[in-house]
Design a protein around this motif. Sequence first.
Motif, PDB file in Angstrom:
ATOM      1  N   ASP A 198      44.969  41.542  42.189  1.00 25.01           N
ATOM      2  CA  ASP A 198      45.154  41.979  43.574  1.00 25.01           C
ATOM      3  C   ASP A 198      45.687  40.856  44.452  1.00 25.01           C
ATOM      4  O   ASP A 198      45.370  39.672  44.242  1.00 25.01           O
ATOM      5  N   ASP A 199      46.461  41.224  45.455  1.00 25.93           N
ATOM      6  CA  ASP A 199      46.949  40.233  46.418  1.00 25.93           C
ATOM      7  C   ASP A 199      45.783  39.507  47.063  1.00 25.93           C
ATOM      8  O   ASP A 199      44.754  40.112  47.398  1.00 25.93           O
ATOM      9  N   GLY A 200      45.938  38.213  47.237  1.00 25.14           N
ATOM     10  CA  GLY A 200      44.885  37.418  47.852  1.00 25.14           C
ATOM     11  C   GLY A 200      45.462  36.263  48.640  1.00 25.14           C
ATOM     12  O   GLY A 200      46.648  35.940  48.508  1.00 25.14           O
ATOM     13  N   PRO A 201      44.644  35.597  49.434  1.00 26.19           N
ATOM     14  CA  PRO A 201      45.143  34.496  50.266  1.00 26.19           C
ATOM     15  C   PRO A 201      45.383  33.204  49.499  1.00 26.19           C
ATOM     16  O   PRO A 201      46.165  32.351  49.935  1.00 26.19           O
ATOM     17  N   ASP A 202      44.707  33.053  48.358  1.00 27.54           N
ATOM     18  CA  ASP A 202      44.800  31.803  47.608  1.00 27.54           C
ATOM     19  C   ASP A 202      44.938  32.095  46.116  1.00 27.54           C
ATOM     20  O   ASP A 202      44.616  33.191  45.642  1.00 27.54           O
ATOM     21  N   ALA A 203      45.370  31.066  45.398  1.00 24.42           N
ATOM     22  CA  ALA A 203      45.388  31.163  43.938  1.00 24.42           C
ATOM     23  C   ALA A 203      43.987  30.882  43.420  1.00 24.42           C
ATOM     24  O   ALA A 203      43.341  29.926  43.856  1.00 24.42           O
ATOM     25  N   PRO A 204      43.470  31.696  42.502  1.00 19.77           N
ATOM     26  CA  PRO A 204      42.107  31.472  42.005  1.00 19.77           C
ATOM     27  C   PRO A 204      42.018  30.199  41.176  1.00 19.77           C
ATOM     28  O   PRO A 204      42.940  29.857  40.434  1.00 19.77           O
ATOM     29  N   ASP A 205      40.892  29.485  41.319  1.00 21.71           N
ATOM     30  CA  ASP A 205      40.701  28.264  40.548  1.00 21.71           C
ATOM     31  C   ASP A 205      40.038  28.580  39.211  1.00 21.71           C
ATOM     32  O   ASP A 205      39.656  29.727  38.930  1.00 21.71           O
ATOM     33  N   ASP A 206      39.893  27.549  38.381  1.00 27.04           N
ATOM     34  CA  ASP A 206      39.352  27.747  37.038  1.00 27.04           C
ATOM     35  C   ASP A 206      37.944  28.336  37.080  1.00 27.04           C
ATOM     36  O   ASP A 206      37.613  29.235  36.300  1.00 27.04           O
ATOM     37  N   ALA A 207      37.110  27.833  37.964  1.00 26.85           N
ATOM     38  CA  ALA A 207      35.725  28.296  38.023  1.00 26.85           C
ATOM     39  C   ALA A 207      35.654  29.768  38.397  1.00 26.85           C
ATOM     40  O   ALA A 207      34.841  30.524  37.846  1.00 26.85           O
ATOM     41  N   THR A 208      36.498  30.192  39.325  1.00 19.55           N
ATOM     42  CA  THR A 208      36.508  31.595  39.742  1.00 19.55           C
ATOM     43  C   THR A 208      36.919  32.501  38.584  1.00 19.55           C
ATOM     44  O   THR A 208      36.314  33.558  38.351  1.00 19.55           O
ATOM     45  N   LEU A 209      37.920  32.082  37.840  1.00 16.15           N
ATOM     46  CA  LEU A 209      38.399  32.903  36.730  1.00 16.15           C
ATOM     47  C   LEU A 209      37.391  32.933  35.585  1.00 16.15           C
ATOM     48  O   LEU A 209      37.194  33.986  34.955  1.00 16.15           O
TER      49      LEU A 209
END
Length: 374
Positions: free
Chosen positions: A228-239
């Motif tokens: 989904d569209d988001g304001p930021d690129a997800p970091d490793d921990a989030t993924l």
Amino acid sequence: MRTTASYELFPDAPSERAMARARYLAGEGRVADAEKAYRDVLAAHPDLKSGWAECFELLRRHGRPEDALRLAEAARAQFGDAAFAMALRGAALIELERYREALSALEQALEADPDLALVWHELGYAAYRLGDKTRALLALDRAFALEPHTETLRLRGRILRDAGRYQAAEVAYEGAAQAAEHQEQREAAEREIAATRRYAFYAPRRPEELSMAERWFADTGAVVLAPDDGPDAPDDATLAAAFLDLARDSGWRFGQVVTLGPALPVWRPLADALGAPLVTRSGFDPSIVPLVVAQRPQPADAGWPTLTGAVSERASGLVFVLEHPAPASTPSADVIGVLTDAGTRRLRQVNVAHALAEVQHPAGRLAGRRVTSP
């Protein structure tokens, strides 16, 4: 659709013997050697249409449209403006995206022989590339009536699928599987059936209306955690956290977590949360449902195809990467954190519920995969 050499063009026993070596080399992927062998056959048997067609197809399939056009012109010099030679010319012009010229050549071929299925098939493909789906389908119907052929049905399925007519497309692909004369044709049709069922997951939207992540799943069966569209690129921990949520919701249990590529800080907490030992490639055991993890695909690492291939072949475990370049014709992971453009992660946010629905799809990449360790 690359189909020129698939149509019957007056085969006979001597021609089959003459082209045996060229076909063998083509099957082994030795393109240059195969081309030379085909050209040697044509020098000795210049009237052998199947030789012209197969050499043309070799060039077309390996992205050499200019060479294919030159071969078509040589065939025209040999056969004149006969339907066969004009069909090759039209097919080459399609690959060069000179669609109007292609239509003109193919229409000229029809004037010479209105009953040559190859011409009608290529005419359908040219019309499809021009966006005239109605004309394309009519031409393919005529081609199939003249010569029931799996490639004609596959192209029909593709046109119907692009139009969002998924049920009709699946019927066409099922017909292609039934009409297949070779195992490779049958397997290709079966892959298209699975892809069409995945596209139907998003009905009534047409393929062109899907997001890149949705198209990725529909085309390959691989799941993207951050679509989904988001304001930021997800970091490793989030993924990694998103993957853990997906694993828990799916009931996955792994016997080990196997790392490839750079050692990232997220792998140890992920392995601990999954209750599986963290090992390197030397400890890989495909029999205990491994989870192979990496920051991104590692095509330069010889261990990458070995481990990922073992997971796929044994249908045990899965492969998870934090990021994957897009587009790619064949994904090398089952679950992907986020897609990248030129090495940069897209601005996306995770959607585990959406990923879970895709994971559970019966035509998904993980269907039939063992993802629970003893």
